[in-house]
Design a protein around this motif. Structure first.
Motif, PDB file in Angstrom:
ATOM      1  N   ALA A  11       0.831  -1.203   0.000  1.00 18.19           N
ATOM      2  CA  ALA A  11       0.000   0.000   0.000  1.00 18.19           C
ATOM      3  C   ALA A  11       0.866   1.255   0.000  1.00 18.19           C
ATOM      4  O   ALA A  11       0.571   2.238  -0.686  1.00 18.19           O
ATOM      5  CB  ALA A  11      -0.926   0.005   1.217  1.00 18.19           C
ATOM      6  N   GLY A  12       1.980   1.204   0.764  1.00 21.70           N
ATOM      7  CA  GLY A  12       2.892   2.343   0.788  1.00 21.70           C
ATOM      8  C   GLY A  12       3.547   2.576  -0.556  1.00 21.70           C
ATOM      9  O   GLY A  12       3.699   3.719  -0.999  1.00 21.70           O
ATOM     10  N   GLU A  13       3.934   1.483  -1.232  1.00 24.41           N
ATOM     11  CA  GLU A  13       4.543   1.597  -2.561  1.00 24.41           C
ATOM     12  C   GLU A  13       3.560   2.192  -3.562  1.00 24.41           C
ATOM     13  O   GLU A  13       3.924   3.055  -4.364  1.00 24.41           O
ATOM     14  CB  GLU A  13       5.022   0.229  -3.041  1.00 24.41           C
ATOM     15  N   VAL A  14       2.309   1.712  -3.517  1.00 24.21           N
ATOM     16  CA  VAL A  14       1.293   2.232  -4.433  1.00 24.21           C
ATOM     17  C   VAL A  14       1.030   3.709  -4.157  1.00 24.21           C
ATOM     18  O   VAL A  14       0.944   4.527  -5.085  1.00 24.21           O
ATOM     19  CB  VAL A  14      -0.014   1.419  -4.306  1.00 24.21           C
ATOM     20  N   GLY A  15       0.913   4.072  -2.871  1.00 20.46           N
ATOM     21  CA  GLY A  15       0.678   5.467  -2.519  1.00 20.46           C
ATOM     22  C   GLY A  15       1.795   6.376  -2.990  1.00 20.46           C
ATOM     23  O   GLY A  15       1.546   7.465  -3.533  1.00 20.46           O
ATOM     24  N   LEU A  16       3.046   5.928  -2.821  1.00 14.80           N
ATOM     25  CA  LEU A  16       4.189   6.717  -3.272  1.00 14.80           C
ATOM     26  C   LEU A  16       4.212   6.836  -4.791  1.00 14.80           C
ATOM     27  O   LEU A  16       4.501   7.902  -5.343  1.00 14.80           O
ATOM     28  CB  LEU A  16       5.483   6.077  -2.778  1.00 14.80           C
ATOM     29  N   LEU A  17       3.881   5.732  -5.475  1.00 17.05           N
ATOM     30  CA  LEU A  17       3.838   5.763  -6.944  1.00 17.05           C
ATOM     31  C   LEU A  17       2.777   6.739  -7.437  1.00 17.05           C
ATOM     32  O   LEU A  17       3.023   7.520  -8.357  1.00 17.05           O
ATOM     33  CB  LEU A  17       3.551   4.360  -7.491  1.00 17.05           C
ATOM     34  N   LEU A  18       1.591   6.715  -6.822  1.00 16.53           N
ATOM     35  CA  LEU A  18       0.515   7.617  -7.244  1.00 16.53           C
ATOM     36  C   LEU A  18       0.890   9.074  -7.016  1.00 16.53           C
ATOM     37  O   LEU A  18       0.586   9.943  -7.846  1.00 16.53           O
ATOM     38  CB  LEU A  18      -0.780   7.275  -6.508  1.00 16.53           C
ATOM     39  N   LEU A  19       1.543   9.354  -5.892  1.00  8.16           N
ATOM     40  CA  LEU A  19       1.991  10.720  -5.630  1.00  8.16           C
ATOM     41  C   LEU A  19       3.002  11.168  -6.686  1.00  8.16           C
ATOM     42  O   LEU A  19       2.900  12.271  -7.237  1.00  8.16           O
ATOM     43  CB  LEU A  19       2.618  10.807  -4.242  1.00  8.16           C
ATOM     44  N   LYS A  20       3.977  10.302  -7.000  1.00  8.95           N
ATOM     45  CA  LYS A  20       4.974  10.645  -8.018  1.00  8.95           C
ATOM     46  C   LYS A  20       4.330  10.820  -9.384  1.00  8.95           C
ATOM     47  O   LYS A  20       4.686  11.734 -10.136  1.00  8.95           O
ATOM     48  CB  LYS A  20       6.046   9.551  -8.084  1.00  8.95           C
TER      49      LYS A  20
END
Length: 202
Positions: A11-20
């Motif tokens: 979930a953290g990886e997905v959240g960071l990817l979406l922000l980027k």
């Protein structure tokens, strides 16, 4: 516990990817002067999501996709922009003109057409990320998808709509996730249906 930790990590990886992706969408939209940048940037968002790239690899892949999809994305984007402009004009004419007994019928046709174009709009970027085709082939493919799988097309629209409703209720989410969140949610749903072939272009 391990499963819970893995879920939180993912979930953290997905959240960071979406922000980027949202930040990249802004940067590359501006790089094209918005007018020529926003649609290739949107294609870049879907392309990175399609490729399942880690956040660290997203900027490099986004830049490549923006350049690669520049022409196709702009043609697709402005075809749909023209379609929406026509629908808005038709709606305004319907509201102002007195068409008598045919007005309810024309109103119903306009609503159905609007729903159809909405489903096409949501699905065309997903298809563009998966199929290496020209702009008009992608528009045709999106129309075929909506006609052949209307329930799925409506659910894709609903998935994106839920994210937009969340944006309306919590406006602070918009500057964090922007286009990336509805793109991710809609693509994830379509991918889960197995309607897209495993081998792109097949």
């Amino acid at each position: 516990m391990k499963h819970l930790l893995a879920w939180h990590t993912r979930a953290g990886e997905v959240g960071l990817l979406l922000l980027k992706l949202h930040l990249l969408w802004i940067v590359w939209s501006l790089a094209g002067g918005i007018v020529l940048g926003v649609f290739p940037a949107t294609a870049g968002v879907y392309g990175v999501i399609r490729g399942e790239f880690l956040p660290s690899a997203a900027p490099r892949e986004f830049r490549r996709l923006w350049r690669q999809e520049f022409r196709t994305a702009n043609v697709v984007g402005y075809v749909f922009a023209a379609a929406w402009a026509m629908l808005l004009v038709d709606r305004r004419l319907l509201e102002t003109a007195d068409l008598g007994v045919v007005e309810p019928l024309l109103g119903a046709v306009l609503w159905v057409t609007t729903l159809f174009v909405s489903c096409m709009t949501v699905n065309v970027w997903i298809l563009a990320a998966h199929f290496a085709e020209g702009p008009f082939a992608l528009v045709r493919r999106s129309a075929i998808l909506v006609l052949a799988r209307p329930v799925q097309a409506l659910f894709t629209l609903l998935v994106a709509g839920v994210i937009l409703c969340a944006y309306y209720l919590v406006p602070g989410l918009v500057p964090v996730f922007g286009v990336a969140a509805p793109a991710f949610a809609s693509f994830a749903y379509v991918w889960s249906t197995s309607v897209l072939p495993t081998t792109p272009g097949s």
